[in-house]
Design a protein around this motif. Structure first.
Motif, PDB file in Angstrom:
ATOM      1  N   ALA A  72      33.366  18.267 -14.756  1.00 28.92           N
ATOM      2  CA  ALA A  72      33.971  17.511 -13.657  1.00 28.92           C
ATOM      3  C   ALA A  72      35.477  17.694 -13.649  1.00 28.92           C
ATOM      4  O   ALA A  72      36.106  17.967 -14.676  1.00 28.92           O
ATOM      5  CB  ALA A  72      33.635  16.028 -13.765  1.00 28.92           C
ATOM      6  N   LEU A  73      36.040  17.530 -12.460  1.00 29.93           N
ATOM      7  CA  LEU A  73      37.468  17.358 -12.299  1.00 29.93           C
ATOM      8  C   LEU A  73      37.733  15.858 -12.363  1.00 29.93           C
ATOM      9  O   LEU A  73      37.136  15.085 -11.603  1.00 29.93           O
ATOM     10  CB  LEU A  73      37.943  17.919 -10.958  1.00 29.93           C
ATOM     11  N   CYS A  74      38.575  15.444 -13.276  1.00 33.21           N
ATOM     12  CA  CYS A  74      38.862  14.023 -13.468  1.00 33.21           C
ATOM     13  C   CYS A  74      40.244  13.713 -12.913  1.00 33.21           C
ATOM     14  O   CYS A  74      41.240  14.286 -13.384  1.00 33.21           O
ATOM     15  CB  CYS A  74      38.798  13.659 -14.946  1.00 33.21           C
ATOM     16  N   LEU A  75      40.310  12.831 -11.918  1.00 32.08           N
ATOM     17  CA  LEU A  75      41.564  12.472 -11.274  1.00 32.08           C
ATOM     18  C   LEU A  75      41.947  11.050 -11.669  1.00 32.08           C
ATOM     19  O   LEU A  75      41.183  10.106 -11.440  1.00 32.08           O
ATOM     20  CB  LEU A  75      41.436  12.572  -9.750  1.00 32.08           C
ATOM     21  N   ILE A 106      36.984  18.890 -17.387  1.00 28.97           N
ATOM     22  CA  ILE A 106      36.217  18.756 -18.626  1.00 28.97           C
ATOM     23  C   ILE A 106      34.888  19.489 -18.493  1.00 28.97           C
ATOM     24  O   ILE A 106      34.143  19.289 -17.537  1.00 28.97           O
ATOM     25  CB  ILE A 106      35.957  17.280 -18.985  1.00 28.97           C
ATOM     26  N   LYS A 107      34.603  20.343 -19.478  1.00 29.56           N
ATOM     27  CA  LYS A 107      33.335  21.068 -19.532  1.00 29.56           C
ATOM     28  C   LYS A 107      33.060  21.452 -20.977  1.00 29.56           C
ATOM     29  O   LYS A 107      33.964  21.856 -21.708  1.00 29.56           O
ATOM     30  CB  LYS A 107      33.380  22.329 -18.657  1.00 29.56           C
ATOM     31  N   ASP A 145      36.716  25.783  -8.920  1.00 30.58           N
ATOM     32  CA  ASP A 145      35.619  25.457  -8.007  1.00 30.58           C
ATOM     33  C   ASP A 145      34.644  24.525  -8.711  1.00 30.58           C
ATOM     34  O   ASP A 145      33.727  24.958  -9.399  1.00 30.58           O
ATOM     35  CB  ASP A 145      34.914  26.737  -7.549  1.00 30.58           C
ATOM     36  N   CYS A 146      34.856  23.228  -8.530  1.00 32.59           N
ATOM     37  CA  CYS A 146      33.989  22.216  -9.141  1.00 32.59           C
ATOM     38  C   CYS A 146      33.815  21.087  -8.138  1.00 32.59           C
ATOM     39  O   CYS A 146      34.795  20.529  -7.644  1.00 32.59           O
ATOM     40  CB  CYS A 146      34.605  21.693 -10.441  1.00 32.59           C
ATOM     41  N   LYS A 147      32.575  20.747  -7.824  1.00 37.50           N
ATOM     42  CA  LYS A 147      32.276  19.732  -6.809  1.00 37.50           C
ATOM     43  C   LYS A 147      32.186  18.323  -7.383  1.00 37.50           C
ATOM     44  O   LYS A 147      32.092  17.354  -6.633  1.00 37.50           O
ATOM     45  CB  LYS A 147      30.953  20.049  -6.107  1.00 37.50           C
ATOM     46  N   PHE A 149      30.452   8.078 -18.704  1.00 37.69           N
ATOM     47  CA  PHE A 149      29.525   7.259 -17.928  1.00 37.69           C
ATOM     48  C   PHE A 149      28.845   8.045 -16.816  1.00 37.69           C
ATOM     49  O   PHE A 149      27.728   7.715 -16.405  1.00 37.69           O
ATOM     50  CB  PHE A 149      30.249   6.046 -17.336  1.00 37.69           C
ATOM     51  N   SER A 150      29.504   9.082 -16.322  1.00 38.98           N
ATOM     52  CA  SER A 150      28.962   9.827 -15.184  1.00 38.98           C
ATOM     53  C   SER A 150      27.756  10.681 -15.532  1.00 38.98           C
ATOM     54  O   SER A 150      26.906  10.932 -14.692  1.00 38.98           O
ATOM     55  CB  SER A 150      30.044  10.746 -14.603  1.00 38.98           C
TER      56      SER A 150
END
Length: 311
Positions: free
Chosen positions: A117-120, A146-147, A258-260, A111-112
């Motif tokens: 992304a880092l998924c928490l 995930i990338k 390093d992922c924002k 959905f994003s």
């Protein structure tokens, strides 16, 4: 055109219809049968007729992908699956046993529209581990990266309410596949995250799935109100303590890569108040909250993962 149906057969029972890997329709059974947080009855006792499935009476699915919270018995799950397959037209199916947090992560990323992304994930414990003494331990928070349609699990935190067999559990899990996957494992004998919030909800006198009541009441902590002072204090403590845990988890996630871009999913992140506080606390990060953060979203995550993700 390839047609896939993702199905969550646990509470928040849901159906996600994909055409060529694009979500076209999403339904939750409780919107049709009017039973909130509906979990299908055991089909051994009752072959439930799903009202949602009338939406798909003319659709032939290339694949149906099933997912559930961990009931701990694949044979029981098979009865749920067989009951639904009787009511559908499909060419093949697959059941993912476990990996509950993974599907929360994939749903949020879908959905994003983030490229990476880092998924928490934080919830009450959709995945479980049973030791030789039949004690249950629950996965209550995790971190995935995930990338490029590839999923890397970084961290999994298992918590238990009792610590009697903690050392025994530690020995067993160290020999599991998690270590082979090179995942950072935390073992805790303390309540945490969504599970902690569930326990505070119980202490405040609310029923299961009424955590939202406690979240709402917390806003009245310092206001003139007739609400029970003990309940107000429990609500405040639940929010404050779990917020600090979420801050620590985000800080931990940033040490891996390093992922924002940060995805928040799992039932705990229906907590709008604390989500907003997290965004304020980390102004340089890009947050996205899964719009189906509860278990219904795992139907989306399972179908998407099966179609084009790799671990």
């Amino acid at each position: 055109m390839r047609k896939t149906l993702g199905v969550n057969i646990s509470h928040n029972c849901s159906f996600a219809y994909f055409e060529d890997n694009v979500l076209r329709q999403y339904y939750e059974e409780d919107r049709f049968n009017k039973i909130k947080n509906f979990e299908p009855p055991n089909p051994i006792k009752e072959e439930y007729k799903y009202k949602v499935l009338k939406k798909f009476k003319d659709v032939v699915f290339d694949k149906v992908v099933f997912v559930s919270f961990d009931r701990g018995n694949v044979l029981i799950e098979k009865h749920y699956i067989d009951n639904i397959l009787k009511q559908l037209k499909c060419k093949s199916f697959k059941f993912y046993n476990g990996q509950h947090h993974l599907f929360h992560a994939v749903s949020g990323l879908y959905f994003s529209k983030f490229k990476e992304a880092l998924c928490l994930i934080c919830d009450g414990g959709g995945e479980y581990f049973t030791d030789v003494n039949l004690e249950l331990f629950r996965l209550i928070e995790s971190i995935f990266y995930i990338k490029d349609n590839k999923v890397k699990p970084f961290y999994k935190h298992y918590s238990m309410a009792k610590c009697d067999f903690f050392n025994n559990f530690k020995n067993i899990i160290s020999e599991s596949n998690f270590k082979k996957e090179n995942v950072d494992i935390k073992l805790s004998n303390k309540e945490c995250g969504g599970y902690k919030f569930m326990r505070y909800t119980e202490k405040a006198g609310f029923k299961n799935f009424e955590e939202g009541q406690l979240m709402g009441i917390s806003a009245y902590k310092n206001k003139n109100t007739d609400l029970n002072k003990n309940v107000l204090e429990l609500a405040h403590k639940a929010q404050e303590e779990t917020l600090e845990e979420r801050i620590e988890l985000i800080e931990k996630a940033m040490t891996y890569i390093d992922c924002k871009n940060i995805i928040l999913s799992g039932g705990y992140h229906l907590n709008c108040s604390n989500n907003f506080k997290l965004i304020k606390h980390f102004p340089k990060l890009n947050f996205f909250v899964d719009p189906i953060a509860h278990d219904g979203g795992t139907a989306v995550g399972a179908a998407a993962y099966d179609a084009y993700y790799k671990t």
